[in-house]
Design a protein around this motif. Structure first.
Motif, PDB file in Angstrom:
ATOM      1  N   THR A   1       0.945  -1.054  -0.050  1.00 15.94           N
ATOM      2  CA  THR A   1       0.051   0.116  -0.038  1.00 15.94           C
ATOM      3  C   THR A   1       0.918   1.331   0.116  1.00 15.94           C
ATOM      4  O   THR A   1       0.680   2.064  -0.774  1.00 15.94           O
TER       5      THR A   1
ATOM      6  N   GLY B   1      -1.242   0.917   7.279  1.00 17.61           N
ATOM      7  CA  GLY B   1      -1.915   0.099   6.229  1.00 17.61           C
ATOM      8  C   GLY B   1      -2.907  -0.745   7.003  1.00 17.61           C
ATOM      9  O   GLY B   1      -3.145  -0.430   8.349  1.00 17.61           O
ATOM     10  N   ILE B   2      -3.800  -1.606   6.214  1.00 18.34           N
ATOM     11  CA  ILE B   2      -4.540  -2.536   7.290  1.00 18.34           C
ATOM     12  C   ILE B   2      -4.611  -3.862   6.485  1.00 18.34           C
ATOM     13  O   ILE B   2      -4.446  -3.936   5.201  1.00 18.34           O
TER      14      ILE B   2
ATOM     15  N   ASN C   1      -5.792  -7.824   5.605  1.00 19.52           N
ATOM     16  CA  ASN C   1      -7.210  -8.283   5.189  1.00 19.52           C
ATOM     17  C   ASN C   1      -8.065  -8.698   6.436  1.00 19.52           C
ATOM     18  O   ASN C   1      -9.527  -8.406   6.255  1.00 19.52           O
TER      19      ASN C   1
ATOM     20  N   THR D   1      -2.620 -13.975   7.617  1.00 20.08           N
ATOM     21  CA  THR D   1      -1.616 -12.976   7.427  1.00 20.08           C
ATOM     22  C   THR D   1      -0.307 -13.790   6.673  1.00 20.08           C
ATOM     23  O   THR D   1       0.207 -13.260   5.618  1.00 20.08           O
TER      24      THR D   1
ATOM     25  N   ILE E   1      -5.860   2.668   2.526  1.00 19.45           N
ATOM     26  CA  ILE E   1      -6.503   1.397   1.993  1.00 19.45           C
ATOM     27  C   ILE E   1      -6.698   1.564   0.511  1.00 19.45           C
ATOM     28  O   ILE E   1      -7.489   2.403   0.089  1.00 19.45           O
TER      29      ILE E   1
ATOM     30  N   ASN F   1      -9.321  -6.437  -2.442  1.00 21.03           N
ATOM     31  CA  ASN F   1      -9.002  -7.461  -1.299  1.00 21.03           C
ATOM     32  C   ASN F   1      -9.174  -6.736   0.236  1.00 21.03           C
ATOM     33  O   ASN F   1      -9.149  -7.483   1.031  1.00 21.03           O
ATOM     34  N   LYS F   2      -9.253  -5.662   0.287  1.00 19.66           N
ATOM     35  CA  LYS F   2      -9.440  -4.951   1.498  1.00 19.66           C
ATOM     36  C   LYS F   2     -11.019  -4.417   1.748  1.00 19.66           C
ATOM     37  O   LYS F   2     -11.004  -3.866   2.801  1.00 19.66           O
ATOM     38  N   ARG F   3     -12.003  -4.884   1.010  1.00 14.40           N
ATOM     39  CA  ARG F   3     -13.314  -4.538   1.217  1.00 14.40           C
ATOM     40  C   ARG F   3     -13.809  -5.219   2.312  1.00 14.40           C
ATOM     41  O   ARG F   3     -14.569  -4.288   3.203  1.00 14.40           O
TER      42      ARG F   3
ATOM     43  N   ALA G   1     -12.406  -5.690   5.143  1.00 16.75           N
ATOM     44  CA  ALA G   1     -11.530  -4.987   6.296  1.00 16.75           C
ATOM     45  C   ALA G   1     -12.123  -3.624   6.302  1.00 16.75           C
ATOM     46  O   ALA G   1     -12.501  -3.013   7.492  1.00 16.75           O
ATOM     47  N   VAL G   2     -12.783  -3.090   5.170  1.00 12.89           N
ATOM     48  CA  VAL G   2     -13.349  -1.519   5.321  1.00 12.89           C
ATOM     49  C   VAL G   2     -14.442  -1.679   5.618  1.00 12.89           C
ATOM     50  O   VAL G   2     -14.975  -0.715   6.534  1.00 12.89           O
TER      51      VAL G   2
ATOM     52  N   ALA H   1     -11.354  -0.451  -2.869  1.00 13.61           N
ATOM     53  CA  ALA H   1     -11.577  -0.954  -1.250  1.00 13.61           C
ATOM     54  C   ALA H   1     -12.884  -0.645  -0.801  1.00 13.61           C
ATOM     55  O   ALA H   1     -13.532  -1.295   0.096  1.00 13.61           O
TER      56      ALA H   1
END
Ligand code: F6R
Length: 242
Positions: A39, A132-133, A135, A161, A197, A201-203, A205-206, A237
């Motif tokens: 990121t 960053g965040i 998943n 992870t 973000i 693939n971070k959806r 998490a968001v 995201a």
């Protein structure tokens, strides 16, 4: 928590770099907390460009990285020491002795954790911490279940992870299973937090973060308790979130 929605990775990187540059210019001896991973790579590129154009100067900047794997040496291309040299430190006039990345090779890792905390305090705490965040909602390597008042500590990485980070290694068996990370309490002590973000693939998490429920199951949700946190999220995201 302030949310900034942007179009794509490029706009996220540019906005983040502008905020970092502004703080670097406004604070006399800035202390910046840094993150690694895919990121922030674009943001670091823009910061190098700003340095080359004379818009920012790293001479008085102190940095503290969030985390490092346990058991890989600084010169290993997968170490976060190596990442920082490659993506930022080798290209700007930062004084190497003012950069700090926790050592995952220390003989006494508990002592390394205590000393990392002390060094952050001695520097007057972090002015701006980049995040960053993961998943699974991790920040630094604070995996789900980590207490919100945790300080720098050693943590076992969750299977998801290890799988997410395997893309950087030749095989998944080479991914370290432990890391040293600033705690969530350490991160929350920063005067300002900037999370970036990007990507589909971070959806999940968001979605968890935007729900607003503060829970140890979603480490990033601790940011809701911070008085000065900004989260920049790109459209990919963001997904279907309102
Ligand atoms: C890295 C770090 C991690 C990453 C997160 C997202 O120093 O602390 O929390 O920010 O795993 O990684 P990327 O950006 O590779 O998706």
């Amino acid at each position: 928590m302030k949310i900034v929605k942007v179009k794509d990775y490029e706009e996220m990187s540019r906005k983040a770099a502008e905020i970092v540059a502004e703080r670097m210019n406004a604070i006399e001896n800035p202390v910046i907390g840094l993150a690694t991973g895919s990121t922030p790579e674009g943001m670091y590129e823009i910061l190098i460009d700003k340095y080359n154009k004379g818009e920012i100067d790293f001479a008085n900047t102190t940095t503290f990285n969030l985390d490092e794997y346990v058991g890989i040496t600084d010169d290993d291309p997968n170490s976060y020491h190596y990442f920082m040299d490659k993506h930022l430190f080798d290209h700007v006039n930062i004084q190497k002795e003012k950069t700090h990345v926790p050592s995952g090779m220390a003989d006494d890792l508990d002592r390394e954790c205590r000393e990392y905390e002390e060094a952050i305090k001695a520097a007057g705490n972090i002015d701006l911490q980049l995040l960053g965040i993961g998943n699974n909602g991790h920040i630094g390597f604070n995996e789900p279940g980590t207490p919100v008042d945790s300080r720098t500590h050693i943590i076992g990485l969750k299977e998801e992870t290890i799988q997410a980070n395997a893309r950087f290694f030749d095989s998944i068996d080479e991914v370290p299973t432990k890391a040293i990370t600033m705690g969530i309490g350490t991160i929350l002590d920063s005067k300002e937090i900037l999370m970036i973000i990007s990507g589909e693939n971070k959806r999940d998490a968001v979605t968890s973060l935007l729900k607003g429920t503060i829970s140890e199951d979603i480490p990033a949700s601790a940011l809701h308790n911070h008085p000065n946190a900004t989260v920049i999220i790109d459209e990919a995201a963001w997904g279907d979130n309102e």
